[in-house]
Motif scaffolding. Structure first.
Motif, mmCIF file in Angstrom:
data_model
loop_
_atom_site.group_PDB
_atom_site.id
_atom_site.type_symbol
_atom_site.label_atom_id
_atom_site.label_comp_id
_atom_site.label_asym_id
_atom_site.label_seq_id
_atom_site.Cartn_x
_atom_site.Cartn_y
_atom_site.Cartn_z
ATOM 1 N N SER A 85 0.839 -1.197 0.000
ATOM 2 C CA SER A 85 0.000 0.000 0.000
ATOM 3 C C SER A 85 0.869 1.240 0.000
ATOM 4 N N GLU A 86 0.355 2.308 -0.583
ATOM 5 C CA GLU A 86 1.060 3.599 -0.515
ATOM 6 C C GLU A 86 1.333 3.977 0.933
ATOM 7 N N GLU A 87 0.436 3.598 1.814
ATOM 8 C CA GLU A 87 0.535 4.045 3.205
ATOM 9 C C GLU A 87 1.347 3.115 4.099
ATOM 10 N N PHE A 104 -2.299 -1.250 -3.638
ATOM 11 C CA PHE A 104 -3.304 -0.190 -3.782
ATOM 12 C C PHE A 104 -2.816 1.148 -3.254
ATOM 13 N N ASP A 105 -3.428 2.175 -3.836
ATOM 14 C CA ASP A 105 -3.362 3.540 -3.299
ATOM 15 C C ASP A 105 -4.734 3.714 -2.644
ATOM 16 N N PRO A 106 -4.797 3.612 -1.307
ATOM 17 C CA PRO A 106 -6.120 3.556 -0.656
ATOM 18 C C PRO A 106 -6.966 4.785 -0.956
ATOM 19 N N LEU A 107 -6.296 5.938 -0.992
ATOM 20 C CA LEU A 107 -7.021 7.190 -1.237
ATOM 21 C C LEU A 107 -6.139 8.050 -2.130
ATOM 22 N N ASP A 108 -6.519 8.181 -3.376
ATOM 23 C CA ASP A 108 -5.751 9.018 -4.297
ATOM 24 C C ASP A 108 -6.401 10.395 -4.379
ATOM 25 N N GLY A 109 -5.536 11.412 -4.399
ATOM 26 C CA GLY A 109 -6.061 12.787 -4.475
ATOM 27 C C GLY A 109 -6.373 13.344 -3.109
ATOM 28 N N SER A 110 -5.534 12.993 -2.137
ATOM 29 C CA SER A 110 -5.818 13.365 -0.736
ATOM 30 C C SER A 110 -6.069 14.858 -0.544
ATOM 31 N N LEU A 267 4.582 10.344 -9.398
ATOM 32 C CA LEU A 267 3.600 9.259 -9.290
ATOM 33 C C LEU A 267 4.281 7.913 -9.102
ATOM 34 N N ARG A 268 3.634 7.056 -8.363
ATOM 35 C CA ARG A 268 4.214 5.763 -8.009
ATOM 36 C C ARG A 268 3.859 4.715 -9.072
ATOM 37 N N LEU A 269 4.884 3.940 -9.457
ATOM 38 C CA LEU A 269 4.721 2.966 -10.538
ATOM 39 C C LEU A 269 3.733 1.863 -10.165
ATOM 40 N N TYR A 271 1.286 1.283 -7.774
ATOM 41 C CA TYR A 271 -0.152 1.391 -7.465
ATOM 42 C C TYR A 271 -0.797 2.659 -8.017
ATOM 43 N N GLU A 272 -0.065 3.420 -8.837
ATOM 44 C CA GLU A 272 -0.700 4.531 -9.551
ATOM 45 C C GLU A 272 -0.518 4.344 -11.066
ATOM 46 N N ALA A 273 0.742 4.415 -11.521
ATOM 47 C CA ALA A 273 0.985 4.411 -12.970
ATOM 48 C C ALA A 273 0.575 3.089 -13.626
HETATM 49 MN MN MN Z 1 -2.147 8.716 -5.300
#
Ligand code: MN
Ligand code: AHG
Ligand code: MN
Length: 345
Positions: A85-87, A104-110, A267-269, A271-273
């Protein structure tokens, strides 16, 4: 039969039964997150959690809530070998017999949470590697083309699920009455050409010269070499920007910049890209990244660390190709070659 829309799409794409349980478990959590987002201040979920994640970003309460809910649900699914996870600084080993890994990125666009803007959850699933320990981050060091499933849930005016299981990129709308995913677009298709771009212009002075020239020509519109006027949109949430591109075309960019020399990309490869690249490609678009002396298809990059960052250019195929001709140019005076087809990677 809306209640079965998701199951029908699994069947059409030949998704293994055990993988279906993982996807469904994750998606059930996003319904809870959606409810928390809708309640907002009434549920006390807005604002900062007053802690930093491993990437030095101050976590919002919803970052933490979404991460905890997703992690707890996946921990109970015996088909999951490991999650990332991103977190979370490290990947988490789960069931040794599990055949899948989930990131996963649990919450994108924080930064949009507290302004009632678009936010979302981005996720991806890969086959677990049998020759790699469950607790090793190397489980996740697979190129994005290995993804079995990629998607996001966008908590916008409607709650939407955009998903590909290797087949078409489909869009489902969460029906607030039945709390079920209803198929609302069975095949998203990104138009090949566009007049809309998406970038954080505040970073302009930190971009490389080639990229500056590409954006300058977009801004010149019909008075420059492009011969047509472009509009700009930036949601500051990748889920929102990519959703717009999937809906009506466009080019979304987060290029390398020199703000922090130790961290040229944002941006992270994993769980985002990668999940966004799979969704875009399966809708007929392109997704690529600028590396030293080459442009790479994002889905072919093998990560070397969990939170690795990459530059991103994705969207309408012909426009991504044109952007690449600028990025790849080493002769500052040369005119860009306008590419009409898909041969520019
Ligand atoms: Mn994000
Ligand atoms: P996150 O909220 O998960 O950290 O991701 C934010 C990302 C991405 O969603 C968005 O495209 C970008 O950061 C926004 O960047 P700016 O702050 O430069 O607008
Ligand atoms: Mn996030």
């Amino acid at each position: 039969m809306p209640m079965q829309d998701l199951q029908n799409s699994f069947k059409r794409d030949g998704v293994a039964a055990d993988l279906q349980t993982v996807i469904t478990a994750l998606l059930n959590v996003t319904k809870e997150i959606s409810l928390a987002v809708r309640q907002g201040a009434l549920a006390g979920v807005l604002g900062s959690a007053q802690v930093e994640n491993v990437q030095g970003e101050t976590q919002k309460k919803l970052d933490v809530i979404a991460n905890d809910l997703l992690t707890a649900a996946l921990r109970e699914n015996s088909h999951v070998r490991a999650l990332a996870s991103e977190e979370e600084e490290h990947s988490v080993a789960l069931f040794n017999s599990g055949k899948y890994i989930v990131a996963f990125d649990p919450l994108d666009g924080s930064s949009n949470i507290d302004i009632n803007g678009q936010i979302g959850t981005i996720f991806t699933m890969y086959p677990a590697l049998d020759n790699v320990a469950s607790d090793s981050p190397a489980q996740f060091f697979q190129p994005g083309k290995n993804q079995l499933c990629a998607g996001y849930v966008l908590y916008g005016a409607s709650t939407l699920l955009v998903l590909t299981n290797g087949g078409p990129t489909r869009c489902f709308t969460l029906d607030p009455h039945s709390n079920e995913w209803v198929l609302t677009n069975g095949q998203l298709q990104v138009p090949q050409n566009t007049e809309e771009f998406s970038i954080n212009m505040a970073n302009q002075r930190f971009w490389g010269d080639n990229f500056k020239r590409y954006i300058a020509d977009l801004l010149l519109g019909e008075t420059g070499v492009r011969g047509k006027r472009f509009n700009m949109r930036w949601n500051a949430a990748m889920v929102g920007d990519v959703h717009r591109v999937l809906t009506r075309g466009g080019i979304f960019m987060y290029p390398n910049d020199s703000r922090n020399p130790r961290q040229p990309a944002k941006l992270r490869l994993l769980y985002e890209a990668n999940p966004m690249a799979m969704l875009i490609e399966n809708a007929g678009g392109k997704a690529c990244s600028e590396a030293t002396n080459k442009i790479q298809r994002i889905l072919e990059i093998t990560p070397a660390s969990l939170h690795q960052r990459v530059s991103v250019v994705l969207g309408s195929a012909n426009e991504v190709d044109i952007c690449n001709t600028y990025l790849f140019k080493r002769d500052q005076q040369a005119e860009p070659v306008l590419v009409e087809n898909d041969e520019a990677y």
